[in-house]
Scaffold this motif. Structure first.
Motif, PDB file in Angstrom:
ATOM      1  N   THR A 162      -2.677   4.689   4.368  1.00  0.00           N
ATOM      2  CA  THR A 162      -2.757   4.461   5.813  1.00  0.00           C
ATOM      3  C   THR A 162      -2.765   2.974   6.123  1.00  0.00           C
ATOM      4  OG1 THR A 162      -3.889   6.558   6.203  1.00  0.00           O
ATOM      5  CG2 THR A 162      -4.172   4.851   7.876  1.00  0.00           C
ATOM      6  N   LEU A 163      -3.600   2.219   5.418  1.00  0.00           N
ATOM      7  CA  LEU A 163      -3.648   0.776   5.661  1.00  0.00           C
ATOM      8  C   LEU A 163      -2.341   0.119   5.226  1.00  0.00           C
ATOM      9  CD1 LEU A 163      -5.067  -1.731   6.611  1.00  0.00           C
ATOM     10  CD2 LEU A 163      -6.220  -1.865   4.376  1.00  0.00           C
ATOM     11  N   GLY A 164      -1.831   0.502   4.078  1.00  0.00           N
ATOM     12  CA  GLY A 164      -0.576  -0.073   3.599  1.00  0.00           C
ATOM     13  C   GLY A 164       0.568   0.166   4.572  1.00  0.00           C
ATOM     14  N   GLU A 165       0.663   1.379   5.116  1.00  0.00           N
ATOM     15  CA  GLU A 165       1.718   1.691   6.070  1.00  0.00           C
ATOM     16  C   GLU A 165       1.576   0.871   7.350  1.00  0.00           C
ATOM     17  OE1 GLU A 165       1.361   5.951   6.382  1.00  0.00           O
ATOM     18  OE2 GLU A 165       2.535   6.279   4.548  1.00  0.00           O
ATOM     19  N   ALA A 166       0.330   0.545   7.700  1.00  0.00           N
ATOM     20  CA  ALA A 166       0.103  -0.243   8.917  1.00  0.00           C
ATOM     21  C   ALA A 166       0.540  -1.697   8.763  1.00  0.00           C
ATOM     22  CB  ALA A 166      -1.373  -0.194   9.301  1.00  0.00           C
ATOM     23  N   VAL A 167       0.529  -2.224   7.530  1.00  0.00           N
ATOM     24  CA  VAL A 167       0.822  -3.649   7.355  1.00  0.00           C
ATOM     25  C   VAL A 167       2.147  -3.967   6.683  1.00  0.00           C
ATOM     26  CG1 VAL A 167      -1.630  -4.271   7.340  1.00  0.00           C
ATOM     27  CG2 VAL A 167      -0.444  -3.903   5.161  1.00  0.00           C
ATOM     28  N   VAL A 168       2.707  -3.047   5.915  1.00  0.00           N
ATOM     29  CA  VAL A 168       3.935  -3.354   5.163  1.00  0.00           C
ATOM     30  C   VAL A 168       5.051  -3.842   6.087  1.00  0.00           C
ATOM     31  CG1 VAL A 168       5.832  -2.272   3.870  1.00  0.00           C
ATOM     32  CG2 VAL A 168       3.491  -1.982   3.105  1.00  0.00           C
ATOM     33  N   GLY A 169       5.315  -3.125   7.166  1.00  0.00           N
ATOM     34  CA  GLY A 169       6.380  -3.540   8.092  1.00  0.00           C
ATOM     35  C   GLY A 169       6.061  -4.840   8.811  1.00  0.00           C
ATOM     36  N   SER A 214       5.003  -0.970  -2.285  1.00  0.00           N
ATOM     37  CA  SER A 214       4.722   0.325  -1.662  1.00  0.00           C
ATOM     38  C   SER A 214       3.456   0.250  -0.811  1.00  0.00           C
ATOM     39  CB  SER A 214       4.551   1.403  -2.740  1.00  0.00           C
ATOM     40  OG  SER A 214       3.282   1.289  -3.353  1.00  0.00           O
ATOM     41  N   PRO A 215       3.397   1.033   0.250  1.00  0.00           N
ATOM     42  CA  PRO A 215       2.188   1.058   1.084  1.00  0.00           C
ATOM     43  C   PRO A 215       0.930   1.404   0.285  1.00  0.00           C
ATOM     44  CG  PRO A 215       3.984   2.103   2.258  1.00  0.00           C
ATOM     45  CD  PRO A 215       4.471   1.828   0.857  1.00  0.00           C
ATOM     46  N   LEU A 216       1.048   2.316  -0.672  1.00  0.00           N
ATOM     47  CA  LEU A 216      -0.113   2.679  -1.484  1.00  0.00           C
ATOM     48  C   LEU A 216      -0.619   1.468  -2.260  1.00  0.00           C
ATOM     49  CD1 LEU A 216      -2.044   4.894  -2.529  1.00  0.00           C
ATOM     50  CD2 LEU A 216      -0.408   5.263  -4.387  1.00  0.00           C
ATOM     51  N   LEU A 217       0.270   0.732  -2.877  1.00  0.00           N
ATOM     52  CA  LEU A 217      -0.113  -0.439  -3.667  1.00  0.00           C
ATOM     53  C   LEU A 217      -0.716  -1.531  -2.780  1.00  0.00           C
ATOM     54  CD1 LEU A 217      -0.159  -1.818  -6.440  1.00  0.00           C
ATOM     55  CD2 LEU A 217       2.163  -2.620  -5.969  1.00  0.00           C
ATOM     56  N   ILE A 218      -0.089  -1.810  -1.663  1.00  0.00           N
ATOM     57  CA  ILE A 218      -0.604  -2.836  -0.743  1.00  0.00           C
ATOM     58  C   ILE A 218      -1.957  -2.411  -0.193  1.00  0.00           C
ATOM     59  CG2 ILE A 218      -0.252  -3.907   1.527  1.00  0.00           C
ATOM     60  CD1 ILE A 218       1.360  -5.219  -0.710  1.00  0.00           C
ATOM     61  N   GLY A 219      -2.072  -1.164   0.253  1.00  0.00           N
ATOM     62  CA  GLY A 219      -3.344  -0.677   0.784  1.00  0.00           C
ATOM     63  C   GLY A 219      -4.450  -0.735  -0.236  1.00  0.00           C
ATOM     64  N   ALA A 220      -4.140  -0.362  -1.481  1.00  0.00           N
ATOM     65  CA  ALA A 220      -5.151  -0.418  -2.542  1.00  0.00           C
ATOM     66  C   ALA A 220      -5.607  -1.853  -2.773  1.00  0.00           C
ATOM     67  CB  ALA A 220      -4.591   0.181  -3.838  1.00  0.00           C
TER      68      ALA A 220
END
Length: 189
Positions: free
Chosen positions: A137-144, A151-157
């Motif tokens: 959820t956090l990764g998807e919010a910031v990747v773009g 990946s959103p999962l990696l960034i969020g983690a």
């Protein structure tokens, strides 16, 4: 006019109060030192109310983790969506990391829980699902908005683990804000 709550509303209120009480006590005392009796008393109920809503302490802990992380995360995601640009998003993430590090012993409580449950594959799978959902959820919010390619999962983690790192709750130099700043600076295009 005083409206009576429906049974469903009363049940949800009881559940919410138990989760709030459990969050307070788990955060203050840790997982092992917090009893279901203490949680029930803190919420103003009997232990029977706990068992009417949760199969046991572990399920209540996972509900707290999901609720605690989820509500905090949704506020952050909403703020990120409303932010006008990268600099504002970075400041939100830096402040969020700092506040998480200063918010108490939750990272240590999570480690305590995992140490106790590490051989329970079903519980670890449930915990992993909660963590992955929050990270994604956090990764998807910031990747773009931050123009990141991972990946959103990696960034969020990475963001979550920077903010919630156990050492950050006891070490102030470098701070979680410093680490988040470093991470974000190293991911600028």
């Amino acid at each position: 006019m005083n409206q009576r709550m429906t049974r469903k509303e009363a049940a949800q209120r009881t559940r919410d109060r138990l989760i709030e009480a459990a969050e307070t006590l788990f955060g203050a005392r840790g997982y092992n030192a917090t009893s279901l009796d203490a949680i029930a008393a803190e919420a103003g109920y009997t232990k029977g109310a706990v068992y009417a809503n949760f199969p046991g302490k572990e399920a209540l802990f996972l509900a707290v983790l999901e609720t605690h992380g989820g509500s905090d995360l949704l506020q952050l995601v909403d703020a990120i969506a409303a932010a006008p640009g990268r600099a504002e998003i970075e400041e939100l993430l830096i402040d969020w990391a700092g506040a998480r590090a200063e918010s108490g012993s939750w990272p240590l409580t999570l480690i305590e829980f995992v140490r106790q449950k590490r051989d329970d594959a079903e519980t670890i799978a449930q915990l992993t699902e909660i963590l992955h959902r929050n990270w994604r959820t956090l990764g998807e919010a910031v990747v773009g908005p931050l123009n990141l390619t991972e990946s959103p999962l990696l960034i969020g983690a990475a963001l979550f683990e920077t903010a919630y790192a156990p050492a950050m709750s006891i070490v102030s130099d470098p701070s979680a804000r410093d680490l988040m700043r470093l991470f974000l600076r190293s991911h600028r295009s």
